[in-house]
Motif scaffolding. Structure first.
Motif, PDB file in Angstrom:
ATOM      1  N   ARG A  38      21.597 -98.145 -13.964  1.00 18.33           N
ATOM      2  CA  ARG A  38      21.036 -98.368 -15.288  1.00 18.33           C
ATOM      3  C   ARG A  38      19.734 -99.140 -15.175  1.00 18.33           C
ATOM      4  O   ARG A  38      19.501 -99.864 -14.205  1.00 18.33           O
ATOM      5  N   GLN A  39      18.931 -98.956 -16.192  1.00 17.61           N
ATOM      6  CA  GLN A  39      17.647 -99.657 -16.235  1.00 17.61           C
ATOM      7  C   GLN A  39      17.356-100.051 -17.667  1.00 17.61           C
ATOM      8  O   GLN A  39      17.289 -99.181 -18.550  1.00 17.61           O
ATOM      9  N   ALA A  40      17.206-101.332 -17.876  1.00 21.79           N
ATOM     10  CA  ALA A  40      16.827-101.858 -19.178  1.00 21.79           C
ATOM     11  C   ALA A  40      15.311-102.050 -19.213  1.00 21.79           C
ATOM     12  O   ALA A  40      14.680-102.213 -18.160  1.00 21.79           O
ATOM     13  N   GLY A  42      11.790-103.385 -18.940  1.00 24.28           N
ATOM     14  CA  GLY A  42      11.244-104.541 -18.260  1.00 24.28           C
ATOM     15  C   GLY A  42      12.047-105.022 -17.072  1.00 24.28           C
ATOM     16  O   GLY A  42      11.703-106.040 -16.466  1.00 24.28           O
ATOM     17  N   LYS A  43      13.116-104.303 -16.742  1.00 20.33           N
ATOM     18  CA  LYS A  43      13.968-104.718 -15.628  1.00 20.33           C
ATOM     19  C   LYS A  43      14.018-103.639 -14.564  1.00 20.33           C
ATOM     20  O   LYS A  43      13.737-102.465 -14.826  1.00 20.33           O
ATOM     21  N   GLU A  44      14.409-104.031 -13.367  1.00 21.50           N
ATOM     22  CA  GLU A  44      14.562-103.065 -12.297  1.00 21.50           C
ATOM     23  C   GLU A  44      15.850-102.262 -12.480  1.00 21.50           C
ATOM     24  O   GLU A  44      16.800-102.717 -13.115  1.00 21.50           O
ATOM     25  N   ARG A  45      15.848-101.081 -11.890  1.00 19.09           N
ATOM     26  CA  ARG A  45      17.054-100.258 -11.915  1.00 19.09           C
ATOM     27  C   ARG A  45      18.131-100.946 -11.076  1.00 19.09           C
ATOM     28  O   ARG A  45      17.861-101.426  -9.985  1.00 19.09           O
ATOM     29  N   GLU A  46      19.344-100.957 -11.602  1.00 19.11           N
ATOM     30  CA  GLU A  46      20.432-101.624 -10.889  1.00 19.11           C
ATOM     31  C   GLU A  46      21.652-100.716 -10.799  1.00 19.11           C
ATOM     32  O   GLU A  46      21.880 -99.865 -11.663  1.00 19.11           O
ATOM     33  N   SER A  63      28.946-107.442 -12.598  1.00 16.68           N
ATOM     34  CA  SER A  63      28.799-107.577 -14.048  1.00 16.68           C
ATOM     35  C   SER A  63      29.664-106.599 -14.835  1.00 16.68           C
ATOM     36  O   SER A  63      29.861-106.795 -16.042  1.00 16.68           O
ATOM     37  N   GLU A  89      24.232-106.913 -23.321  1.00 15.45           N
ATOM     38  CA  GLU A  89      23.467-106.818 -22.079  1.00 15.45           C
ATOM     39  C   GLU A  89      23.735-105.539 -21.290  1.00 15.45           C
ATOM     40  O   GLU A  89      23.099-105.304 -20.271  1.00 15.45           O
ATOM     41  N   ALA A  92      20.946-100.128 -21.936  1.00 13.55           N
ATOM     42  CA  ALA A  92      20.051 -99.620 -20.900  1.00 13.55           C
ATOM     43  C   ALA A  92      20.069 -98.096 -20.932  1.00 13.55           C
ATOM     44  O   ALA A  92      20.907 -97.490 -21.615  1.00 13.55           O
TER      45      ALA A  92
END
Length: 124
Positions: A38-40, A42-46, A63, A89, A92
């Protein structure tokens, strides 16, 4: 060549559930690692969860442990992600990804094939 098509995203209130699906177009489903990432904004893909298609070994991000479950229907060549107790949270774009085995751990750079993504929005 592996083609992936995700579905099942949407909007849900916190505490709710969604199930994502990923149809895998490939000649031989067995020697793959399949993962959800997933990617939100402004965030990196996790990495979220992954599974080996041949042996059902699974990996989960800390998480999501206890809330998300990855599964597969090998006959249908379909990957699933059941998401329960969703949190804000978790919002994403969720991607289905595949790689030829090896190691099925949740390292985005190891995965060669990606779907187009499906949006999950959790309202608090």
């Amino acid at each position: 060549q592996v083609q992936l098509v995700e579905s099942g995203g949407g909007s849900v209130q916190a505490g709710g559930s969604l199930r994502l699906s990923c149809v895998v177009a490939v000649d031989n489903y067995s020697p793959l690692c399949m993962g959800w990432f997933r990617q939100a904004p402004g965030k990196e893909r996790e990495g979220v969860a992954s599974i080996s298609t041949g042996g059902d070994t699974t990996y989960y991000a800390d998480s999501v442990k206890g809330r998300f479950t990855i599964s597969q229907d090998t006959a249908k060549k379909t990957l699933y992600l059941q998401m329960n107790s969703l949190k804000f949270e978790d919002t994403a774009t969720y991607y289905c990804a595949a790689k030829y085995r090896g190691n099925c751990r949740l390292v985005p750079g190891w995965y060669n094939y990606w779907g187009q993504g499906t949006q999950v929005t959790v309202s608090s």
